[in-house]
Design a protein around this motif. Sequence first.
Motif, mmCIF file in Angstrom:
data_model
loop_
_atom_site.group_PDB
_atom_site.id
_atom_site.type_symbol
_atom_site.label_atom_id
_atom_site.label_comp_id
_atom_site.label_asym_id
_atom_site.label_seq_id
_atom_site.Cartn_x
_atom_site.Cartn_y
_atom_site.Cartn_z
ATOM 1 N N THR A 93 0.843 -1.188 0.000
ATOM 2 C CA THR A 93 0.000 0.000 0.000
ATOM 3 C C THR A 93 0.880 1.240 0.000
ATOM 4 O O THR A 93 2.034 1.201 0.430
ATOM 5 C CB THR A 93 -0.918 0.035 1.228
ATOM 6 O OG1 THR A 93 -0.109 -0.030 2.418
ATOM 7 C CG2 THR A 93 -1.884 -1.136 1.221
ATOM 8 N N LYS A 94 0.321 2.334 -0.490
ATOM 9 C CA LYS A 94 1.053 3.596 -0.501
ATOM 10 C C LYS A 94 0.771 4.373 0.780
ATOM 11 O O LYS A 94 -0.359 4.434 1.241
ATOM 12 C CB LYS A 94 0.636 4.430 -1.718
ATOM 13 C CG LYS A 94 1.180 3.892 -3.032
ATOM 14 C CD LYS A 94 0.839 4.834 -4.185
ATOM 15 C CE LYS A 94 1.439 4.321 -5.486
ATOM 16 N NZ LYS A 94 1.117 5.235 -6.612
ATOM 17 N N THR B 122 5.830 3.066 -0.976
ATOM 18 C CA THR B 122 5.018 1.841 -0.903
ATOM 19 C C THR B 122 5.594 0.919 0.160
ATOM 20 O O THR B 122 6.811 0.725 0.228
ATOM 21 C CB THR B 122 5.007 1.123 -2.267
ATOM 22 O OG1 THR B 122 4.461 2.004 -3.252
ATOM 23 C CG2 THR B 122 4.141 -0.128 -2.205
#
Length: 276
Positions: free
Chosen positions: A140-141, A150
């Motif tokens: 996920t960012k 990320t």
Amino acid sequence: MSHTRFARSVAAGRLPVRRWQTALVAWVGGAVLAAAALPAHALFSDDEARRAILDLRSRVEAQRQALEAAERQLQELQSGGDTARRGVLDVVNQIEAVRRELATLRGQQERIARDLADLQRQQRDALAAFDERLRALEPTKVTVDGTEFTVRPDEKMAFEGAMAALRASDFPRAAKLYGDFLARYPGSGYAPLAWYWQGNALYADRQYRAAIDSYQRLIDQSPEHPRAAEAMLAIASCQLELKDAKAARATWQALIKRYPDTEAAATARERLARLR
């Protein structure tokens, strides 16, 4: 004789009474044997279940047509002569057998439809569970201090665990957790922050030399990081705690030169002015 040919022959009146009765018995027997070949409680795949349902529907429709034709033939027999009437009872029994077989096939069709619905529900549940597990592993960012990068879920959890220990003022444990994180994820986007916050944890635990090392790692590895100027200011604070005012002065001067427009540089100017 097939179901369809049998139904058409009866409807057209092309079978004599004896041949009609014999054909009906043979046809019913064939339907029973075909139904018996179906498993009673099998769980089918989608394609198998659909094929079975289509086959059953075809057979049910053929039996329905044959039953209607037989009932019409029965009415003709009942209105016929003595010879025809003698076959009425046998025909009635055969029609009842067809009706029972039709009910059995319909029951099998319903059971297969339920099995198919159960299979589809199980497949949906399995896919949903797989998607959930897959999402738990997807990177996920995140954006921290204006920097976007990320991270994997386990990586994020490890960093947040160290931050939780720091917020709880458990400084020795926080310093260790940051060290564990950096050993496991040295190239993480969180790494500069881990060096910085590990330095703060060590400073709070009065491990000043170790804190200087952590701050310096941040400056060396990520000199443009938003926390780099603060790390230099923190190094000067550690040097003061170690009674090394000369080193602290040099660090403040280097900070002002390297990061002149930062708040940390403004603080360094104030502290230099107080030392004069």
